[in-house]
Enzyme design. Structure first.
Site, PDB file in Angstrom:
ATOM      1  N   TYR A 193      35.972  44.090  30.674  1.00 30.79           N
ATOM      2  CA  TYR A 193      35.947  42.785  31.329  1.00 30.79           C
ATOM      3  C   TYR A 193      36.640  42.900  32.676  1.00 30.79           C
ATOM      4  O   TYR A 193      37.744  43.437  32.760  1.00 30.79           O
ATOM      5  CB  TYR A 193      36.668  41.760  30.446  1.00 30.79           C
ATOM      6  CG  TYR A 193      36.733  40.366  31.020  1.00 30.79           C
ATOM      7  CD1 TYR A 193      35.584  39.600  31.195  1.00 30.79           C
ATOM      8  CD2 TYR A 193      37.954  39.782  31.373  1.00 30.79           C
ATOM      9  CE1 TYR A 193      35.641  38.308  31.712  1.00 30.79           C
ATOM     10  CE2 TYR A 193      38.032  38.502  31.879  1.00 30.79           C
ATOM     11  CZ  TYR A 193      36.862  37.763  32.047  1.00 30.79           C
ATOM     12  OH  TYR A 193      36.929  36.486  32.552  1.00 30.79           O
ATOM     13  N   ASP A 288      40.433  49.190  36.963  1.00 34.03           N
ATOM     14  CA  ASP A 288      40.853  47.801  36.813  1.00 34.03           C
ATOM     15  C   ASP A 288      42.102  47.814  35.936  1.00 34.03           C
ATOM     16  O   ASP A 288      42.022  47.910  34.712  1.00 34.03           O
ATOM     17  CB  ASP A 288      39.726  46.980  36.174  1.00 34.03           C
ATOM     18  CG  ASP A 288      40.139  45.528  35.956  1.00 34.03           C
ATOM     19  OD1 ASP A 288      41.320  45.199  36.198  1.00 34.03           O
ATOM     20  OD2 ASP A 288      39.275  44.737  35.537  1.00 34.03           O
ATOM     21  N   LYS A 316      48.171  39.821  36.177  1.00 32.56           N
ATOM     22  CA  LYS A 316      49.086  39.581  35.054  1.00 32.56           C
ATOM     23  C   LYS A 316      50.550  39.893  35.378  1.00 32.56           C
ATOM     24  O   LYS A 316      51.259  39.055  35.928  1.00 32.56           O
ATOM     25  CB  LYS A 316      48.609  40.346  33.824  1.00 32.56           C
ATOM     26  CG  LYS A 316      47.183  39.923  33.400  1.00 32.56           C
ATOM     27  CD  LYS A 316      46.756  40.497  32.088  1.00 32.56           C
ATOM     28  CE  LYS A 316      45.301  40.262  31.765  1.00 32.56           C
ATOM     29  NZ  LYS A 316      44.943  39.011  31.141  1.00 32.56           N
TER      30      LYS A 316
HETATM   31  C1  LIG Z   1      41.039  44.167  32.827  1.00 32.92           C
HETATM   32  C2  LIG Z   1      40.912  42.765  33.333  1.00 32.92           C
HETATM   33  N1  LIG Z   1      40.335  42.546  34.517  1.00 32.92           N
HETATM   34  C3  LIG Z   1      40.222  41.307  35.024  1.00 32.92           C
HETATM   35  C4  LIG Z   1      40.673  40.211  34.329  1.00 32.92           C
HETATM   36  C5  LIG Z   1      40.547  38.846  34.898  1.00 32.92           C
HETATM   37  O1  LIG Z   1      41.813  38.355  35.217  1.00 32.92           O
HETATM   38  P1  LIG Z   1      42.090  36.782  35.333  1.00 32.92           P
HETATM   39  O2  LIG Z   1      41.962  36.229  33.961  1.00 32.92           O
HETATM   40  O3  LIG Z   1      43.484  36.709  35.882  1.00 32.92           O
HETATM   41  O4  LIG Z   1      41.095  36.226  36.268  1.00 32.92           O
HETATM   42  C6  LIG Z   1      41.262  40.392  33.077  1.00 32.92           C
HETATM   43  C7  LIG Z   1      41.739  39.243  32.298  1.00 32.92           C
HETATM   44  O5  LIG Z   1      42.124  39.332  31.180  1.00 32.92           O
HETATM   45  C8  LIG Z   1      41.397  41.707  32.578  1.00 32.92           C
HETATM   46  O6  LIG Z   1      41.965  41.953  31.396  1.00 32.92           O
END
Ligand SMILES: Cc1ncc(COP(=O)(O)O)c(C=O)c1O
Length: 476
Positions: A193, A288, A316
């Site tokens: 994700y 990511d 985060k």
């Molecule tokens: C690996 C990863 N990338 C991107 C995101 C998206 O982040 P946000 O929820 O702060 O938009 C998340 C959210 O959990 C994530 O775990």
């Protein structure tokens, strides 16, 4: 759990706001958390009633006000049944719902709370910053300070751009990779994700996986036409994609350890292979690290595995519980970002002083000696304990952890990718989940989400969690 009465460990405390319902026992069904009332022994002498009445009322009201009653889908408990608990406050490793029930928390606001919720130093620093205002919309020293900390911590990052969420970071990084390479196609992995921007909503994890949504309506075909997908840990498929789309692939993006399809680690050769194939094809490798950054190690998964990508996204933890995301990488690539370069990306609240403050003080705490060793120790105690009691009770279960990130599946495993993860018995997970919640343990309400510990999780918290799991496993 079979009985109606729920006896909690004597240390399990309730806030004085606990429902004053006088019922000492209840005939409410235990199959669903809504309207659950049960007798709780708070200590040897006193009895009180565990109820989710206020949560239920608040959530019913919320459903009229916000789609599904929530502002982010996984919170709605759809995959585990019942209704979500509505939170009143958090502190350290614990949280309290509006009915006054206390939980040991393994969600940590989905990752940011690595030093524990409501850390006193972070709160004090926020109060100081707040005296100067809440938003400047102009440069401030705090941005330099957090930028320096991120650059010195994360091996791939020589320059950084702060944004407000992980989603924004992943949107920005994609545009940058395309701008830098002059190519458009990307490879992402099934179950990973990268936020909810259109090009990533193809075989995505997290809520998309939890809710079983194939691709979201509203995402035009054209938006995903350049998104190629491969199973995680699958070298052959990636090789084939590079061969089929020679000279067209701008970047490969992945969670270097997956948290959004449950907890899945890369095979030792997988990350090395991705580094090599991207280099050979003039494509960029993007880690990511919104979830893994500052969690697996201070320098993230790239430090942990010793593989340096071209670009990295963060979120985060770097916001310490306030909304922050970031992307960064080599200077020559980052200098394409406006206004240094032509690639446009902007944000009204980006670099917000409060968010920078929370990030700075969270990272300072993480720099103290022994933090990651401690996270590893408590998390290993937790996951090994859960696996042991699960197996002893006759369940097929597998799992693992790195530092303060963990997960388990109700399948014998091994789990290398999302297809393997989907073999997990999600019905069993839902029953386990509800049992644990009733025992005062808050896990992520989906089989396809990793769990998190914090520096505030004590060995006692962990032992209580394992004891609770043992009890719940026996009655699954
Ligand atoms: C690996 C990863 N990338 C991107 C995101 C998206 O982040 P946000 O929820 O702060 O938009 C998340 C959210 O959990 C994530 O775990």
């Amino acid at each position: 759990m079979a009985g109606i009465g729920l006896t909690l460990p004597s240390k399990f405390t309730h806030k004085p706001t606990l429902s004053s319902s006088t019922s000492r026992s209840s005939s409410s069904s235990r199959c669903c958390l809504s309207s659950v009332k049960m007798t709780v022994s708070v200590d040897d002498n006193k009895q009180t009633t565990f109820t989710l009445k206020k949560s239920e009322e608040a959530f019913n009201a919320a459903k009229e006000l916000m789609p599904g009653g929530v502002n982010s889908p996984v919170r709605a408990f759809k995959s585990v049944g019942g209704q979500p608990i509505v939170i009143d406050s958090v502190k350290g490793s614990h949280m309290w719902d509006i009915d006054g029930n206390e939980y040991i928390d393994y969600v940590g606001s989905w990752g940011p709370a690595i030093i524990g919720h409501g850390d006193d130093e972070v709160l004090a620093a926020l109060a100081e910053t707040m005296k100067k205002g809440t938003s400047f919309g102009a440069p401030c020293l705090l941005e330099n300070e957090l930028a320096k900390m991120v650059i010195s911590a994360v091996p791939s990052i020589e320059m950084v751009r702060f944004v407000n969420s992980g989603t924004e970071a992943c949107m920005g990084v994609l545009r940058l990779a395309r701008a830098f390479t002059g190519k458009t196609k990307i490879i992402k992995f099934e179950g990973c994700y990268h936020g909810h921007a259109d090009p990533y909503l193809v075989k995505a994890g997290s809520g998309v996986a939890t809710l079983g949504l194939p691709d979201s309506p509203g995402v035009p075909k054209s938006a995903t036409a350049d998104t190629l997908t491969s199973p995680y840990n699958d070298i052959t498929t990636v090789e084939n994609l590079f061969n089929t789309h020679k000279g067209e692939i701008a970047a490969v993006i992945l969670e270097p350890v997956v948290g959004n399809a449950g907890f899945i680690t890369p095979t030792p050769e997988f990350l090395k292979f991705l580094k090599k194939i991207t280099k050979e094809n003039d494509a960029l490798l993007i880690f990511d690290e919104v979830m893994t950054g500052f969690r697996l190690a201070y320098g993230g998964a790239q430090e942990y595995y010793g593989i340096t990508p071209d670009l990295t996204t963060l979120g985060k933890i770097i916001g310490g519980g306030l909304p922050v995301g970031a992307y960064g990488g080599r200077r020559e690539i980052m200098e394409m970002v406006a206004p240094a370069g032509p690639m446009y990306q902007a944000g009204t609240l980006s670099g917000n002083p409060l968010a920078m403050t929370a990030g700075i003080h969270t990272l300072k705490r993480l720099q103290e000696p022994g933090t990651y060793e401690y996270l590893d120790k408590v998390t290993s105690q937790l996951i090994n304990g859960i696996l042991d009691v699960g197996k002893s009770a006759g369940h097929e279960i597998c799992g693992g952890h790195i530092s303060g990130m963990f997960g388990f599946f109700f399948t014998s495993g091994p789990v290398f990718n999302f297809e393997d993860a989907k073999k997990s018995d999600t019905g069993k997970f839902a029953r386990f989940y509800r049992g644990m919640l009733e025992e005062g343990v808050y896990l992520a309400p989906s089989q396809f989400e990793a769990g998190f510990t914090s520096l505030k999780h004590t060995h006692e918290d962990i032992q209580r969690t394992i004891d609770a799991a043992e009890k719940v496993f026996k009655n699954l």
